[in-house]
Motif scaffolding. Structure first.
Motif, PDB file in Angstrom:
ATOM      1  N   LYS A  81      12.948 -81.636 -19.373  1.00 29.18           N
ATOM      2  CA  LYS A  81      12.349 -82.691 -18.554  1.00 29.18           C
ATOM      3  C   LYS A  81      10.831 -82.726 -18.670  1.00 29.18           C
ATOM      4  O   LYS A  81      10.135 -83.226 -17.791  1.00 29.18           O
ATOM      5  N   SER A 148      13.333 -85.531 -11.774  1.00 33.12           N
ATOM      6  CA  SER A 148      13.798 -86.059 -13.058  1.00 33.12           C
ATOM      7  C   SER A 148      15.115 -85.414 -13.461  1.00 33.12           C
ATOM      8  O   SER A 148      16.046 -86.103 -13.920  1.00 33.12           O
ATOM      9  N   LYS A 256      12.017 -93.252 -24.467  1.00 33.76           N
ATOM     10  CA  LYS A 256      12.751 -92.480 -23.464  1.00 33.76           C
ATOM     11  C   LYS A 256      14.109 -92.118 -24.047  1.00 33.76           C
ATOM     12  O   LYS A 256      14.855 -92.978 -24.504  1.00 33.76           O
ATOM     13  N   SER A 260      17.541 -95.240 -20.989  1.00 35.90           N
ATOM     14  CA  SER A 260      16.298 -95.927 -21.360  1.00 35.90           C
ATOM     15  C   SER A 260      16.021 -97.150 -20.493  1.00 35.90           C
ATOM     16  O   SER A 260      14.877 -97.596 -20.388  1.00 35.90           O
ATOM     17  N   ARG A 264      11.064 -94.238 -15.728  1.00 35.86           N
ATOM     18  CA  ARG A 264      10.755 -92.811 -15.762  1.00 35.86           C
ATOM     19  C   ARG A 264      10.451 -92.313 -14.349  1.00 35.86           C
ATOM     20  O   ARG A 264       9.966 -93.058 -13.505  1.00 35.86           O
ATOM     21  N   THR A 265      10.722 -91.050 -14.131  1.00 32.51           N
ATOM     22  CA  THR A 265      10.392 -90.444 -12.843  1.00 32.51           C
ATOM     23  C   THR A 265       8.878 -90.323 -12.728  1.00 32.51           C
ATOM     24  O   THR A 265       8.230 -89.684 -13.548  1.00 32.51           O
ATOM     25  N   THR A 266       8.334 -90.942 -11.707  1.00 33.57           N
ATOM     26  CA  THR A 266       6.890 -90.936 -11.453  1.00 33.57           C
ATOM     27  C   THR A 266       6.602 -90.208 -10.148  1.00 33.57           C
ATOM     28  O   THR A 266       7.521 -89.819  -9.412  1.00 33.57           O
TER      29      THR A 266
END
Length: 306
Positions: A81, A148, A256, A260, A264-266
């Protein structure tokens, strides 16, 4: 001799093999200084909390997450990750196993045997590579990495994590779990997952996707030359590729690897997940990852939630 561009660590003199003057721009100097600072912080944390590590012998277990690329003399410690799929693609291109990172499928990256792990070599081979190759790892903000991993493994169908981890988590931490939930292990909620993570008597063991970087890569025992961060991946990765004199057309891929279509994990998404926890759970989770926060100079997140 170390590969060109190698930054030596605390077991040797601080030597940086400078690039040709025409490449010595302010950006290069800044990235070099960032590396020196990251390694300084890591060494100080190790000296304070892992004083005996330098006297321990490196065993195959300590290097089991390290991948080897012999042509450019690179050792990469895999941190799940934190861009590991794309890093392994890059290593495969460096090794001449593929012409482009875009040509390499997910299953080839994770289930193929193209890349060797350091623990598959004999002791002499391990020691030789640790002492002469450029050793690098990439890390990620611990809470963000945790979220994530949870999103990837528990919010999508998964033939391993649901029956192995999901069933055990639901059986232990969900009151009145339905028969269907107990049968499939699907539908684990983030607070339940954190209960499992923090339980010293957890019903199923740790997993590399949420284990500490300090355990995965043994940075207090292995003198890493380069410490990259997921948050500055493009700059750090391409700087590293210049240091090892990778082909000029090779850059770190941006795509990604899985899911996809999903964002994305922010930090914002991570905040939403941690808002589901009690203040005590948030503090205990921070304590759980304290060494990673300290060693890699991440600030304690989400002060508004405590």
């Amino acid at each position: 001799m170390p590969a060109a561009g190698t930054i030596r660590g605390n077991n040797s003199s601080e030597t940086f093999l400078q690039p040709r003057p025409r490449t010595m721009d302010s950006r290069w100097v800044s990235l070099h200084q960032t590396q020196q600072e990251r390694k300084r912080v890591m060494r100080e944390a190790c000296a304070k909390y892992r004083a005996s590590s330098s006297r321990r012998a490196v065993t195959p277990r300590h290097v089991s997450r390290i991948f080897v690329e012999d042509r450019h003399r690179v050792l990469y410690c895999e941190v799940p990750k934190a861009g590991c799929s794309n890093w392994k693609r890059v290593l495969m291109v460096l090794a001449g196993l593929a012409s482009s990172t875009a040509d390499i499928q997910h299953n080839t990256v994770h289930y193929g045997s193209a890349l060797k792990r350091l623990d598959t070599f004999d002791r002499q081979g391990i020691v030789h590579r640790l002492s002469t190759y450029t050793k690098m790892l990439f890390v990620r903000e611990p809470f963000e990495r945790l979220v994530s991993a949870f999103r990837d493994k528990f919010e999508h169908p998964n033939s391993y994590y649901h029956p192995v981890f999901g069933k055990a988590i639901l059986a232990r931490y969900r009151a009145n779990a339905s028969r269907e939930a107990l049968r499939t292990g699907s539908g684990v909620q983030f607070p339940e997952f954190v209960q499992y993570l923090l339980d010293v008597h957890r019903p199923v063991g740790m997993d590399i996707h949420w284990d500490h970087v300090s355990r995965l890569c043994s940075p207090c025992l292995i003198d890493y030359d380069f410490v990259g961060k997921f948050e500055s991946m493009e700059d750090d990765a391409n700087f590293f590729l210049r240091l090892i004199q990778a082909p000029g057309n090779l850059t770190f891929p941006r795509f990604k690897d899985r899911h996809s279509e999903e964002a994305r994990t922010t930090s914002r998404i991570t905040h939403q997940y941690f808002a589901q926890l009690s203040s005590l759970q948030r503090q205990r989770t921070y304590d759980f990852y304290y060494m990673d926060y300290l060693m890699f100079n991440y600030s304690k997140p989400f002060s508004d939630l405590y």
